[in-house]
Design a protein around this motif. Structure first.
Motif, short mmCIF file in Angstrom:
data_model
loop_
_atom_site.label_atom_id
_atom_site.label_comp_id
_atom_site.label_asym_id
_atom_site.label_seq_id
_atom_site.Cartn_x
_atom_site.Cartn_y
_atom_site.Cartn_z
N ALA A 15 0.96 -1.35 -0.14
CA ALA A 15 0.19 -0.04 0.22
C ALA A 15 1.03 1.51 0.24
O ALA A 15 0.22 2.54 -0.51
CB ALA A 15 -0.34 -0.01 1.07
N ALA A 16 1.86 1.16 0.83
CA ALA A 16 2.86 2.49 0.51
C ALA A 16 3.48 2.17 -0.81
O ALA A 16 3.93 3.49 -0.99
CB ALA A 16 4.22 2.49 1.67
N SER A 17 3.68 1.60 -1.12
CA SER A 17 4.64 1.55 -2.82
C SER A 17 3.81 1.76 -3.32
O SER A 17 3.83 2.92 -4.14
CB SER A 17 5.55 -0.09 -2.67
OG SER A 17 6.33 -0.32 -1.68
N GLY A 18 2.44 1.67 -3.49
CA GLY A 18 1.54 1.70 -4.43
C GLY A 18 1.21 3.42 -4.13
O GLY A 18 1.01 4.49 -4.82
N SER A 19 1.41 3.96 -2.87
CA SER A 19 0.89 5.38 -2.59
C SER A 19 1.87 6.09 -3.15
O SER A 19 1.54 7.18 -3.75
CB SER A 19 0.71 5.79 -1.10
OG SER A 19 0.04 7.07 -1.39
N ALA A 20 3.49 5.48 -3.12
CA ALA A 20 4.61 6.46 -3.57
C ALA A 20 4.09 6.65 -5.08
O ALA A 20 4.93 7.46 -5.36
CB ALA A 20 5.37 6.09 -2.58
N ILE A 21 3.90 5.29 -5.65
CA ILE A 21 4.11 5.48 -6.81
C ILE A 21 3.17 6.70 -7.93
O ILE A 21 2.73 7.18 -8.62
CB ILE A 21 3.94 4.19 -7.85
CG1 ILE A 21 4.83 3.22 -7.06
CG2 ILE A 21 3.45 4.34 -8.83
CD1 ILE A 21 4.81 1.26 -7.88
N ALA A 22 1.50 6.87 -7.15
CA ALA A 22 0.48 7.13 -7.39
C ALA A 22 1.13 9.34 -7.18
O ALA A 22 0.91 9.90 -8.10
CB ALA A 22 -0.61 6.91 -6.45
N VAL A 23 1.68 9.30 -5.72
CA VAL A 23 2.04 10.79 -5.90
C VAL A 23 3.18 11.04 -7.36
O VAL A 23 3.38 12.31 -7.40
CB VAL A 23 3.16 11.07 -4.05
CG1 VAL A 23 3.51 11.84 -4.36
CG2 VAL A 23 1.98 10.49 -2.86
N VAL A 24 3.90 10.07 -7.11
CA VAL A 24 4.93 10.89 -8.30
C VAL A 24 4.36 11.18 -9.84
O VAL A 24 4.46 11.72 -9.97
CB VAL A 24 5.78 9.33 -8.39
CG1 VAL A 24 6.97 9.29 -9.58
CG2 VAL A 24 6.73 9.29 -7.07
#
Length: 96
Positions: A15-24
């Motif tokens: 979830a944290a990785s997906g959120s980081a990718i979404a922010v980028v």
């Protein structure tokens, strides 16, 4: 650590990785749209300059002196002479 704890950690990491990718990705889109906005503003400013130049040109080409000169030179027009005028008097009852 239990199997449930490992799955929870894996899920939170995902979830944290997906959120980081979404922010980028959101930052990338914001920069792309901002660049497009800047291009459109520059184009609008260029069109404003062109519009003002065209208005000045129209004003210069439509002066009364220039129109009269072209009418006389190119169309052979002239101011009417007294003999060319016909006076129609009103009967006083509206239209004759």
């Amino acid at each position: 650590m239990s199997t449930k704890g490992v799955w929870l950690i894996a899920l939170l990491t995902l979830a944290a990785s997906g959120s980081a990718i979404a922010v980028v990705h959101a930052k990338y889109l914001a920069r792309t749209h901002f660049a497009q906005l800047q291009d459109l503003r520059a184009r609008r400013d260029g069109l404003d300059v062109e519009w003002n130049q065209l208005r000045l040109e129209e004003a210069a080409l439509s002066t009364h002196v220039r129109v009269e000169r072209k009418a006389r030179a190119e169309l052979g027009m002239f101011s009417p002479r007294v003999s060319d005028l016909l006076l129609i008097e009103e009967s006083g009852h509206g239209f004759p």
